[in-house]
Design a protein around this motif. Sequence first.
Motif, short mmCIF file in Angstrom:
data_model
loop_
_atom_site.label_atom_id
_atom_site.label_comp_id
_atom_site.label_asym_id
_atom_site.label_seq_id
_atom_site.Cartn_x
_atom_site.Cartn_y
_atom_site.Cartn_z
N ALA A 1 11.90 -0.57 -3.62
CA ALA A 1 11.21 -0.77 -4.56
C ALA A 1 12.01 -0.83 -5.85
O ALA A 1 13.11 -0.32 -6.14
CB ALA A 1 10.34 0.60 -4.81
N VAL A 2 11.49 -1.73 -6.88
CA VAL A 2 12.02 -1.78 -8.16
C VAL A 2 10.96 -1.06 -9.21
O VAL A 2 9.63 -1.29 -9.16
CB VAL A 2 12.35 -3.20 -8.82
N LEU A 3 11.46 -0.39 -10.21
CA LEU A 3 10.67 0.36 -10.88
C LEU A 3 10.55 -0.19 -12.33
O LEU A 3 11.67 -0.79 -12.95
CB LEU A 3 11.11 1.79 -11.07
N HIS A 4 9.60 -0.03 -13.33
CA HIS A 4 9.42 -0.53 -14.70
C HIS A 4 9.08 0.98 -15.17
O HIS A 4 7.75 1.16 -15.47
CB HIS A 4 8.26 -1.40 -14.88
N PHE B 1 12.47 -7.66 -3.76
CA PHE B 1 11.95 -6.24 -3.59
C PHE B 1 10.74 -6.28 -2.90
O PHE B 1 9.91 -7.08 -2.93
CB PHE B 1 11.74 -5.52 -4.90
N ASP B 2 10.55 -5.21 -1.88
CA ASP B 2 9.07 -5.14 -1.42
C ASP B 2 8.06 -4.58 -1.98
O ASP B 2 7.06 -4.68 -1.80
CB ASP B 2 9.29 -4.04 0.10
N ALA B 3 8.49 -3.93 -3.19
CA ALA B 3 7.28 -2.99 -4.12
C ALA B 3 7.89 -3.14 -5.56
O ALA B 3 8.98 -2.83 -5.82
CB ALA B 3 7.08 -1.76 -3.77
N HIS B 4 7.03 -3.36 -6.45
CA HIS B 4 7.23 -3.27 -7.66
C HIS B 4 6.23 -2.34 -8.47
O HIS B 4 5.24 -2.63 -8.52
CB HIS B 4 6.86 -4.72 -8.55
N LEU B 5 6.91 -1.05 -8.86
CA LEU B 5 6.18 -0.04 -9.37
C LEU B 5 6.13 0.29 -10.73
O LEU B 5 7.25 0.21 -11.22
CB LEU B 5 6.28 1.14 -8.20
N SER B 6 5.09 0.56 -11.12
CA SER B 6 5.12 1.47 -12.56
C SER B 6 4.15 2.61 -12.55
O SER B 6 3.68 3.02 -11.52
CB SER B 6 4.81 0.39 -13.74
N ALA C 1 10.06 8.64 -2.36
CA ALA C 1 9.43 8.97 -1.05
C ALA C 1 8.87 7.96 -0.42
O ALA C 1 8.48 7.90 0.74
CB ALA C 1 8.27 9.93 -1.73
N CYS C 2 8.69 6.79 -1.15
CA CYS C 2 7.62 5.74 -0.63
C CYS C 2 8.71 4.60 -0.11
O CYS C 2 8.34 3.52 0.43
CB CYS C 2 6.76 5.15 -1.46
N ALA C 3 10.16 4.62 -0.62
CA ALA C 3 10.91 3.38 -0.40
C ALA C 3 12.24 3.89 0.10
O ALA C 3 12.70 5.19 -0.72
CB ALA C 3 10.91 2.53 -1.64
N GLU C 4 13.09 3.11 0.67
CA GLU C 4 14.09 3.50 1.11
C GLU C 4 15.51 3.28 0.21
O GLU C 4 16.41 3.88 0.08
CB GLU C 4 14.82 2.45 2.38
N GLU C 5 15.10 2.32 -0.60
CA GLU C 5 15.71 2.02 -1.86
C GLU C 5 14.93 1.96 -3.03
O GLU C 5 14.09 1.19 -3.05
CB GLU C 5 16.90 0.47 -1.52
N VAL C 6 15.36 2.74 -4.09
CA VAL C 6 14.85 2.49 -5.54
C VAL C 6 15.80 2.00 -6.64
O VAL C 6 16.77 2.60 -6.79
CB VAL C 6 14.24 3.72 -5.76
#
Length: 977
Positions: free
Chosen positions: A875-878, A942-947, A898-903
């Motif tokens: 997951a990549v964060l903004h 990335f599997d998820a892009h989160l903010s 908690a939701c991703a193996e790699e952040v």
Amino acid sequence: MPLLEPKPGALRPRGIRGPAPDRLPAHRAAGTPEPLRTELTELLGPEKVLWKVSDLVRYASDASPYRFVPQVVVIAQDIDDVSAVLSYAHGRQRDVVFRAAGTSLNGQAQGEDILVDVRRHWAGIEVLEEGRRARIRPGTTVARANAALARHGRILGPDPASAVACTLGGVVANNASGMTAGTTRNSYRTLSSLTFVLPGGTVVDTADPLADEELSRAEPDLCHGLLEIKREIEADPALVARIRAKYEIKNTTGYRLDAYLDGTTPVEILRGLMVGSEGTLGFISEVVFDTLPLDREVCSALLFFPSLPAAAAAVPLFNEAGAVAVELMDGNTLRASVSVAGVPSDWAELPRETTALLVEFRAPDRAGRDACAHRAARVLDGLDLVAPVASVTNAFTGDPKTVHGYWQARKAFVTAVGGARARGTTLITEDFAVPPSRLAEACEALLVLQAEHGFDAAVAGHAAHGNLHFMLAFDAADPADVARYGAFMEAFCRLTVERFDGSLKAEHSTGRNMAPFLELEWGPAATALMWRTKRLVDPAGVLAPRVLLDRDPRAHLRGLKTIPQVETVADPCIECGFCEPTCPSGDLTTTPRQRIVLRREMMRQQPGSPVLDGLLAAYGYDAVDTCAGDSTCKLACPVGIDTGALMKDFRHRRHSPREEAAAALAARRFAASESAARLAVAAADRVPARVGGRLLEAATGAARRAVRPDLVPRWSAQLPGAARRLPPTRRAGAAAVYYPACVNRIFGGPEGRSGPSLPEAVVAVSERAGRPVWIPGDVAGTCCATIWHSKGYEAGARVMANRIVEAAWGWTAGGLLPLVVDASSCTLGIAREVVPYLTPENRALHAELRILDSPVWAAEELLARLEVRRRVGSAVLHPTCSMRHLGDEAHLRTVAEACAEEVVVPDDAGCCAFAGDRGMLHPELTASATAREAAEVTARAFDAHLSANRMCEVGMDRATGRVYYSALLELEHATRP
């Protein structure tokens, strides 16, 4: 004319006192003169040539006390552009100065002819050999480079206090060092290789095995001349000894003459000469550093002494004990630092004579740290320390927060002291070094000299290396005060050289204010070699004339800038540039520093001046409209100057009473507006995308022209569809009140993503954790008030601010329950930004409320009660700018982990500038602000892009072509049975 056209002249400064002696003359009002403008435009393209008078003025200032307005500014994109400009300058007998961050303290980043910006397109780092080396472009900040290296347990040697803003090109060109670099970890000692462009256009890569062969073919006279100077120096044993002795302490005065002793070939000699050459010998286009281990275990203390000499006398004891940093701060510095966030307020009461040492030991592991602590304790036992105020502990600690606070105070020396200076005065920062064993004596002599000339300077510095900085303030508009400063400088330079054989510039490089004293320090023979070096490398004198070498004995008094008083919030600015890397509009229009610089030039002018008119004509869009208003500049500024707030105030000034009344009416009737907006978005969803998009774009375009472009958002097909109805909840048993932000009541989630809406997910995951939330039935028609105050609508902001606080008070039973908000900008709005608009009664109610950003709610109240059943790979964060203000970026990361193996948080993550609806008003702003972060994100999958803010997610969707969504949606999915 648009219906709500801004009031003409609303941005005209109030109380202009001009004309100032250093004002830009009227004949410069047209900007770049012809044929210079046309010729460079034809050579490079119009997008690379800045010619308006506002462009020239905003590039005329750096962190120094000087101001020189260029004739033109070139935005160089690559080496070809640099070579083209140099060739043009040769052919037209013009001169060129390169500028990156503009954090230099001696005028090195200013030119009077062609100024070349080498920051915007020159950032980037390639980590080599698992971090043991790094290839870095010159527009990359030290902090950005170290962030990339930290993942490999490595760090750069140079560590200037301005690391968040200064760039590596400038660090190398000035041989800047910093707190721990000394004489062994600076650029000269840790550079592996560099690539540079000589004034004649020859490109040299010192790592190329064929570099000397190619240089000898391209520039045979240069190669011969360099070797001839080398032979002359080596044939003079006394000169060799003098050169070696000069670099036993920190020294950046003049050219690095030991390059002739350390290098054996012309390329090796040039490699050394380029370091500290201040852009006078060539353009450094790339550097390769040998990096150093990053020792993460620290043991630090801030120790207070009764006087400056007493503190200086303790420095050798800590040096012998192995401290990597011993930083000195005198009483003036300590008291001024109370303006820095986190500094104890009782420092303001410290006695004038009090002086502190910030001492730090570093080790690779805890055993090493314990050994350091033992050595430190032995030194402490023999010291006579004082504790004049309650916050002083005089104890070593490894607590990261405490240590960070100490360094914040130290690194803010220039800006904090500068911000506390008398209004309207110019700031000079001096930088000298003496043998460390004579530091105490030098401190006493400096205090006496200051008193003789009527100065009460602030003193700080790298005491471990005998390197001190002091700051003086004087009125550059008063000839008598300039003369006083000039007399002090003469006496100071003679004291440093004749009594201590010290360096007039230890790490800030010669610059304009020390160039006249170069021969005083080095003597005529060595100085003559420096002039020969300049003529040899740059025979036409194209590069940076008068920056390092100047025969005018009064050159340091030429171009001193006056500091006209401007709006109170901005007046403390010393134009240091710390704010610029965080500004989302910096690559599009102006930065916070430039907005203030332009304002000051307006104040220098007299009423009716064509220069003033030209600056005002550009200021509306360049400064006011394209400011995201995110106020991250306030976080970056050591004294907390909020240029975003100033721009919002300017927006308010431009409103007519009619416009303010319309905005207040819209706030009172927001429930209808909210409903209409949701219906419009829903209607657009039902129209075929190709047809609907064109119709809506045409409709909003017409409305923007009819009303005002800065008020009516531009429709985009990338906007989300309509939100679903809010899920049912119960008040009984609720652990918190959940406030879905109006943006999440109008717009839905990302297109194509199945599953619950964000409100449904927050309700579900909270219920699942046994912490149910309640959504009040009357949230419609309420808002965080950001819509109004971000545009400067004070009346509308007052209406909505008081409405939301009164509603929240009732919903939360007088603050008994927390209020959870699902958009971080709205959390910030309700928690902090509404306060200035509240009635006294509602301020009291607001103080009782506990307002939580949704990631904080999830991290602190839900995670421990949830079972994670599935995780995505990456997951990549903004993290949003509002999170930075709230201090909850770590909570977003906790939820994501908690939701991703790699952040991953991108090193270039910053404000997306969508800023509610500003990304729809000025999409070019968001495109520019997100470009670097987007490049980093799209470089891999990335599997998820989160903010955690819907419109920021939309902005990042646009920038990356990826789908961003709330981390709470991912948490709900990860814990779903």
